[in-house]
Design an enzyme around this catalytic site. Sequence first.
Site, mmCIF file in Angstrom:
data_model
loop_
_atom_site.group_PDB
_atom_site.id
_atom_site.type_symbol
_atom_site.label_atom_id
_atom_site.label_comp_id
_atom_site.label_asym_id
_atom_site.label_seq_id
_atom_site.Cartn_x
_atom_site.Cartn_y
_atom_site.Cartn_z
ATOM 1 N N GLU B 49 7.145 0.082 6.925
ATOM 2 C CA GLU B 49 6.755 -1.542 6.359
ATOM 3 C C GLU B 49 8.561 -1.289 6.936
ATOM 4 O O GLU B 49 7.798 -3.022 6.803
ATOM 5 C CB GLU B 49 6.628 -1.793 5.699
ATOM 6 C CG GLU B 49 4.775 -1.393 4.917
ATOM 7 C CD GLU B 49 4.516 0.002 4.723
ATOM 8 O OE1 GLU B 49 5.996 0.504 4.381
ATOM 9 O OE2 GLU B 49 3.585 0.634 4.140
ATOM 10 N N PHE B 111 -4.795 1.546 -7.869
ATOM 11 C CA PHE B 111 -4.651 2.339 -7.668
ATOM 12 C C PHE B 111 -3.598 1.039 -5.906
ATOM 13 O O PHE B 111 -4.074 0.234 -5.623
ATOM 14 C CB PHE B 111 -5.273 3.168 -6.615
ATOM 15 C CG PHE B 111 -4.427 3.933 -5.827
ATOM 16 C CD1 PHE B 111 -3.755 4.976 -6.081
ATOM 17 C CD2 PHE B 111 -5.049 4.214 -4.252
ATOM 18 C CE1 PHE B 111 -2.711 6.041 -4.862
ATOM 19 C CE2 PHE B 111 -4.125 5.068 -3.203
ATOM 20 C CZ PHE B 111 -3.120 5.586 -3.418
ATOM 21 N N GLN B 112 -2.145 1.924 -5.888
ATOM 22 C CA GLN B 112 -1.615 1.277 -5.126
ATOM 23 C C GLN B 112 -2.113 -0.602 -5.455
ATOM 24 O O GLN B 112 -1.310 -1.698 -4.405
ATOM 25 C CB GLN B 112 -1.793 1.153 -3.896
ATOM 26 C CG GLN B 112 -1.626 2.363 -3.099
ATOM 27 C CD GLN B 112 -1.480 2.428 -1.794
ATOM 28 O OE1 GLN B 112 -3.017 2.491 -0.663
ATOM 29 N NE2 GLN B 112 -1.029 4.170 -1.205
ATOM 30 N N LYS B 161 -8.340 -7.243 -1.342
ATOM 31 C CA LYS B 161 -10.120 -6.806 0.286
ATOM 32 C C LYS B 161 -10.954 -7.551 -0.692
ATOM 33 O O LYS B 161 -11.297 -8.088 0.871
ATOM 34 C CB LYS B 161 -9.678 -5.259 -0.844
ATOM 35 C CG LYS B 161 -9.676 -3.959 0.576
ATOM 36 C CD LYS B 161 -10.092 -3.064 -0.466
ATOM 37 C CE LYS B 161 -10.917 -2.545 1.224
ATOM 38 N NZ LYS B 161 -10.697 -0.203 0.997
ATOM 39 N N MET B 480 32.436 0.648 7.291
ATOM 40 C CA MET B 480 32.799 -0.700 5.954
ATOM 41 C C MET B 480 33.207 0.257 5.344
ATOM 42 O O MET B 480 34.603 -0.165 4.394
ATOM 43 C CB MET B 480 31.577 -1.392 6.049
ATOM 44 C CG MET B 480 32.496 -2.923 5.934
ATOM 45 S SD MET B 480 34.203 -3.582 6.995
ATOM 46 C CE MET B 480 33.063 -4.775 7.745
#
Lengths: 157, 581
Positions: B49, B111-112, B161, B480
């Site tokens: 993502e 969940f999630q 949802k 760096m």
Amino acid sequence: MIRTIVLTVENRPGALARITGLFSARGINIESLTVARTDDPTLSHMTIVVDLDDAALEKLLKLLDRLVDVVTVTAVNPRNAVERELLLLKVRHEPGQKLELLKEAEIFRARVVDVSSQSYVLELTGDEEKLEAFIRVFEKYGIVELVRSGKVAMARG
Amino acid sequence: MRMKGTEIFIECLRREGVSVVFGHPGGAILPIYDRLYDAEIRHILMRHEQAAAHAADGYARASGRVGVAMATSGPGATNLVTGIASAFMDSVPMVIFTGQVPSTLIGTDAFQEADVVGITRPCTKHNYLVLRTEELARTIREAFYLARTGRPGPVLVDLPKDIQLSECEFVYPEEVRLRGYRPILDGDPEAIRQAVVAILEAKRPVIYAGGGVIASEGAVELQRLAEMARVPVATTLMGLGGFPTEHPLSLAMLGMHGSWYANMAVSRCDLLIAIGVRFDDRVTGKLAAFAPEARKIHIDIDPAEINKNVRVDIPIVGDVRRVLSVLNAELEARLREFRTMTWEAERRAWLEQIAEWKRAYPFCYDFDERVIKPQWVIEEIARITQGEAILTTDVGQHQMWAAQYYRFKHPRTWITSGGLGAMGFGLPAAIGAWFARPDRPIIAICGDGSFQMTMQELAVVAEHRIPLKIVIINNAYLGMVRQWQEIFYNGRYSASDLRVSPDYAKIAEAYGLRGYTVRRPEELTDLFEQELLASEPVLFDVHVAAEENVYPMVPPGAAITEMIVGPMASKRMAHSKASMG
């Protein structure tokens, strides 16, 4: 320096968090905060008291103004604004002190809003100085509990 | 007409002119993915993502349009955050859609589930949790409007949802009404007049131009201003491409790894014209010593940027292009009265002083015939592409070398994570840029450290046969970090050694892409000439001098004239009469 910031904001979930987030992310403590809806139910009025110098205040006002949920924002000048705070004070009344206590409440134009066998609850509205003076006077009776609403402010005229 | 949330979603995107979105599916956003299956909108399946957000960012910067990223709830959304934060810091117009658990489950640790509007509040321009399908169309409309107008930025829309699945009457809001959002586009005419007089009266003016020039499509007006008033132009990292590097008035980049002459010019100028910039610490160094002799004009669309880090004398709030176009007209009208012999002589003297600084210390390095110098890799890319490619980068030494040694010609050809400095940006941003500009060569210049953060996106390159050129500046270090450890931490290379690394050419091959390992200078030129403009994706793993440093360099907290110039420049300057003083 103590500053009072007055905002009108969208009356929506998350608006308050967005605003307070700007303060917390910069480590600025909020001294007091009041929020309630206005005559327009889609708008809330917010009064925030903070301790800031001029430069920090200028930056903060711009950041607040940048928020989509903030409709107006100004720092009020105490000279051109009405500022009020509400105080509820639960104070013990010993026998023999009642009359004096009530007389002193009267001087401040405080109202008795609850009476019990041991204590009164007094309600007082005023600016910060008046509230501070009131608390000093009533300390001698024995303060059981004290609640302040935080300041609300409105520009004059 | 009654429509489902998912249908409204597609219809609103269509009306916003969205043709491609970058995302990754998951449970809470499956209804929308089901609708995408046969929609006209193209969905590019990224492999992480974070890459979806960077790809949308690259798309937006290459095209000037709003980039769209999407992901599921919880981990999908939290993975987007780095990409959103990067877009926020660099003011990139993006709309991000995240699935959310059904509204009835919000707050139950479902969940999630994650509080995505809470998490992204400080790194979005605005965000929304949609709690009624009736609000969906208006919310999407507002999100796109907010993303692209005013100071652009990412806007997130969180979609539970059940909101995606339920139906309502579809009404498209033609108008957007946001009473708390009123971007100021036109500058105050009085301030513009003052600025014109200040520019004409100045003896040693410098323009300091940034990302606002690119975002507002103001490069043409900027060049007109510089040429008319004969003012040299230094650009920020974000402003590269906003003014041609090879223009005689160009000072290249200023700041921490900017050119010595840009920093000298800014430090000695009597008027600093700051355009679409935010006086970032990587530009200003020690604030008290930044342009100390100069009056300052600041043109920016965001009032919150005015007087934020540096107090300015003439602030002009407005869109850079619009302000410059009015300013240029006024300047043109007044030029004649100021343009005396003395004026010409003063300008000439200032430009000659700058030319002398440029000769004294240009960007320079020691070319080596045995080992590839990273700066030379960039110069070769510049030579072969003639400044016509779109460059994306990761973050670190290679990014600074690319900024220093590429010859920029056009706006929107330089795409880098400037403010946030997010490693792993280069490859996914290049993928996004290609979907916006398939007509241009696109080159991702990556660090070997950065590349490993998002290299799984080679799968996307392979899937769509995207003719990207991926150039890994491989020094087997977090370069760096190593440079800072060498200079500021007594050479103690704590956790910056990448000697155990994969064979990147073989990784490319594993994805079915051409991959080359290059170790010797003579191999590089031939290979680049054959392959850098090929119509197929190619990865070049270029092994460069491992302990090369980026110079010049302003140590953190120092004034920008207190530059560490590096060994090559020290030699040069010993022979030059120019003084650092």
